[in-house]
Design a protein around this motif. Structure first.
Motif, PDB file in Angstrom:
ATOM      1  N   THR A   1      -5.330   2.497 -16.069  1.00 54.63           N
ATOM      2  CA  THR A   1      -5.008   1.199 -15.246  1.00 54.63           C
ATOM      3  C   THR A   1      -4.129   1.343 -14.114  1.00 54.63           C
ATOM      4  N   GLY A   2      -3.104   2.017 -14.527  1.00 53.79           N
ATOM      5  CA  GLY A   2      -2.221   2.241 -13.231  1.00 53.79           C
ATOM      6  C   GLY A   2      -1.471   3.545 -13.674  1.00 53.79           C
ATOM      7  N   TRP A   3      -0.476   3.934 -12.210  1.00 47.51           N
ATOM      8  CA  TRP A   3       0.318   5.059 -12.282  1.00 47.51           C
ATOM      9  C   TRP A   3       1.812   4.509 -11.708  1.00 47.51           C
ATOM     10  N   GLN A   4       2.938   4.873 -12.652  1.00 45.01           N
ATOM     11  CA  GLN A   4       4.080   4.543 -12.233  1.00 45.01           C
ATOM     12  C   GLN A   4       4.530   5.915 -11.418  1.00 45.01           C
ATOM     13  N   PHE A   5       4.923   5.803 -10.318  1.00 45.21           N
ATOM     14  CA  PHE A   5       4.823   6.876  -9.371  1.00 45.21           C
ATOM     15  C   PHE A   5       6.408   7.491  -9.285  1.00 45.21           C
ATOM     16  N   VAL A   6       7.218   6.772 -10.050  1.00 46.38           N
ATOM     17  CA  VAL A   6       8.779   7.381  -9.845  1.00 46.38           C
ATOM     18  C   VAL A   6       8.971   7.954 -11.137  1.00 46.38           C
TER      19      VAL A   6
ATOM     20  N   VAL B   1       0.774  -1.093   0.007  1.00 48.33           N
ATOM     21  CA  VAL B   1       0.015   0.064  -0.068  1.00 48.33           C
ATOM     22  C   VAL B   1       1.076   1.433   0.015  1.00 48.33           C
ATOM     23  N   VAL B   2       0.591   2.115  -1.145  1.00 47.95           N
ATOM     24  CA  VAL B   2       1.292   3.360  -1.193  1.00 47.95           C
ATOM     25  C   VAL B   2       0.498   4.487  -0.747  1.00 47.95           C
ATOM     26  N   PRO B   3       0.804   5.076   0.593  1.00 50.16           N
ATOM     27  CA  PRO B   3      -0.313   6.096   1.117  1.00 50.16           C
ATOM     28  C   PRO B   3      -0.473   7.283   0.015  1.00 50.16           C
ATOM     29  N   GLY B   4      -1.869   7.543  -0.126  1.00 50.92           N
ATOM     30  CA  GLY B   4      -2.021   8.686  -1.094  1.00 50.92           C
ATOM     31  C   GLY B   4      -2.282   8.311  -2.311  1.00 50.92           C
ATOM     32  N   LEU B   5      -1.840   7.042  -2.933  1.00 53.88           N
ATOM     33  CA  LEU B   5      -2.140   6.433  -4.171  1.00 53.88           C
ATOM     34  C   LEU B   5      -2.925   5.317  -4.347  1.00 53.88           C
ATOM     35  N   GLY B   6      -2.872   4.295  -3.497  1.00 58.24           N
ATOM     36  CA  GLY B   6      -3.651   3.025  -3.848  1.00 58.24           C
ATOM     37  C   GLY B   6      -2.693   1.775  -3.417  1.00 58.24           C
ATOM     38  N   ALA B   7      -2.819   0.900  -3.917  1.00 57.35           N
ATOM     39  CA  ALA B   7      -2.131  -0.613  -3.847  1.00 57.35           C
ATOM     40  C   ALA B   7      -1.166  -0.711  -5.022  1.00 57.35           C
ATOM     41  N   ARG B   8      -0.144  -1.106  -4.654  1.00 54.84           N
ATOM     42  CA  ARG B   8       0.615  -1.766  -5.948  1.00 54.84           C
ATOM     43  C   ARG B   8       0.243  -2.878  -6.567  1.00 54.84           C
ATOM     44  N   CYS B   9       0.567  -3.167  -7.885  1.00 58.73           N
ATOM     45  CA  CYS B   9       0.127  -4.576  -8.512  1.00 58.73           C
ATOM     46  C   CYS B   9       1.216  -5.702  -7.987  1.00 58.73           C
ATOM     47  N   VAL B  10       2.521  -5.242  -7.881  1.00 55.37           N
ATOM     48  CA  VAL B  10       3.632  -5.975  -7.514  1.00 55.37           C
ATOM     49  C   VAL B  10       4.569  -5.346  -6.573  1.00 55.37           C
ATOM     50  N   SER B  11       5.228  -6.094  -5.752  1.00 53.76           N
ATOM     51  CA  SER B  11       5.809  -5.607  -4.446  1.00 53.76           C
ATOM     52  C   SER B  11       7.276  -4.899  -4.991  1.00 53.76           C
ATOM     53  N   ASP B  12       7.628  -5.380  -6.165  1.00 55.92           N
ATOM     54  CA  ASP B  12       8.979  -4.924  -6.509  1.00 55.92           C
ATOM     55  C   ASP B  12       9.004  -3.703  -7.712  1.00 55.92           C
ATOM     56  N   GLN B  13       7.947  -3.346  -7.857  1.00 57.37           N
ATOM     57  CA  GLN B  13       7.826  -2.081  -8.897  1.00 57.37           C
ATOM     58  C   GLN B  13       7.244  -1.046  -8.134  1.00 57.37           C
ATOM     59  N   PRO B  14       7.398   0.272  -8.383  1.00 58.40           N
ATOM     60  CA  PRO B  14       6.617   1.519  -8.175  1.00 58.40           C
ATOM     61  C   PRO B  14       5.541   1.971  -9.067  1.00 58.40           C
ATOM     62  N   TRP B  15       4.535   0.871  -8.830  1.00 58.81           N
ATOM     63  CA  TRP B  15       3.274   0.917  -9.499  1.00 58.81           C
ATOM     64  C   TRP B  15       2.152   0.759  -8.978  1.00 58.81           C
TER      65      TRP B  15
END
Length: 353
Positions: A293-298, A238-252
């Motif tokens: 679908t998603g957001w790459q936050f880096v 869980v990334v506060p303010g953004l939602g849940a990751r799809c995978v643990s090892d990507q900033p997504w």
């Protein structure tokens, strides 16, 4: 007709209908609801039909169920991927087949249309019989049967968790239609035990957030064990303010996984965190009501650069779960309400206890 759901301060009923219309806009002439790249799979298609039903777009939903009837194969499965009505990947996935029971049960809850449920009953029975035939001696259900008729050598945790919900919905539908299916109930009990007690039964996909929350969302894991499971990996996914990751090892972060986590939290009565995650993921909303679908936050970019029907569907179903608007709003919450009867057939210490 029941009004569309709304979540005060997050999404209005009018916005939910707009989102449903964004799903209907990508429905093809045959009734299929494709992924952005063009293929249709039964699971995501059914999820979209459930969302259309919640928002009151019943004609579009019925066209989608007609699509399922036309494309179901004699063994009860659907091709893994269809493009233009033709199979692009021909294996039959067990969790795809099981999900039709969730869709038809949900439709009956929302619309009360017994005639439609009866018309879909042969589709559901063939599909769940296909699924149960892929259950191993231990109790897990392998993920596919290939076109040569061979079952896969392994099971998937997320897929089996979704199948558990499908079997439970199938049992409820069978009882409502006066055609009890005790074999499905036994299969669900055996599967619930394996999901709860035997992580070694499933291929390791632990980097995916779905493997973290889906045993709870599908109803097999509830209570203190579920709370413990969520807390253990909360900061991983869980990334506060953004939602849940799809995978643990990507900033997504991804919208569908975020909304499924919302429904998971709702099923546990964790209203505060459910509402927070739902509000946080709204940054993915497009002005036309669809969802990225998603957001790459880096990198600060939408990834992939697409808006998907299944993401929009997950938003609608989460809004309904949070607001308790339609009679189908508890379809995930109630997936864990049945008492599990373990017979000890798997031979483990927990089963005998």
């Amino acid at each position: 007709m029941t009004a569309a759901p709304s979540v005060p301060g997050v999404i209005t009923a009018e916005q939910v209908v707009q989102t449903a219309r964004s799903i209907a806009a990508v429905q093809d002439a045959t009734g299929g609801i494709p992924w952005p790249e063009g293929h249709v799979d039964a699971w995501n298609h059914i999820e979209c039909l459930m969302a259309l039903t919640v928002a009151g777009l019943h004609d579009e939903a019925r066209r989608g169920y007609d699509w399922l009837v036309r494309h179901q194969r004699p063994d009860g499965s659907w091709p893994m991927k269809l493009v233009g009505g033709e199979a692009a990947e021909t294996g039959g996935e067990s969790n795809h087949a099981a999900y039709v029971a969730v869709g038809v049960w949900h439709d009956l809850l929302v619309t009360g249309d017994m005639e439609f449920a009866r018309s879909m009953w042969p589709v559901v029975t063939k599909a769940l019989d296909f699924v149960v035939d892929l259950q191993t001696t231990r109790g897990e259900i392998v993920w596919e049967r290939d076109t040569a008729g061979e079952p896969a050598p392994y099971a998937l945790l997320t897929g089996s968790s979704s199948i558990h919900q499908g079997l439970r919905c199938g049992v409820l539908l069978a009882e409502r239609l006066g055609d009890p299916q005790p074999d499905w109930e036994l299969a669900a009990d055996r599967l619930a035990h394996v999901l709860t007690a035997h992580p070694e039964a499933f291929a390791d996909k632990s980097r995916f957030s779905m493997d973290w929350y889906y045993p709870i969302l599908g109803g097999a894991v509830r209570g203190p064990q579920a709370v413990q499971r969520l807390d253990l990996e909360w900061d991983t996914f869980v990334v506060p303010g953004l939602g849940a990751r799809c995978v643990s090892d990507q900033p997504w972060v991804t919208g569908a996984e975020s909304c499924e986590l919302v429904m998971t939290l709702d099923a546990l009565g964790d209203d505060e965190r459910a509402l927070t995650v739902f509000a946080d993921m709204q940054h993915l909303r497009h002005e036309d009501g669809s969802y990225w679908t998603g957001w790459q936050f880096v990198n600060g970019k939408h990834f992939p650069h697409e808006r998907s029907g299944y993401t929009a569907a997950a938003v609608i179903l989460a809004a309904d779960a949070l607001s308790r608007t339609t009679p189908g709003s508890g379809v995930f919450r109630d997936a864990g309400s049945q008492q599990v009867r373990i017979t000890g057939e798997c031979g483990c210490e927990r089963a005998h206890a």
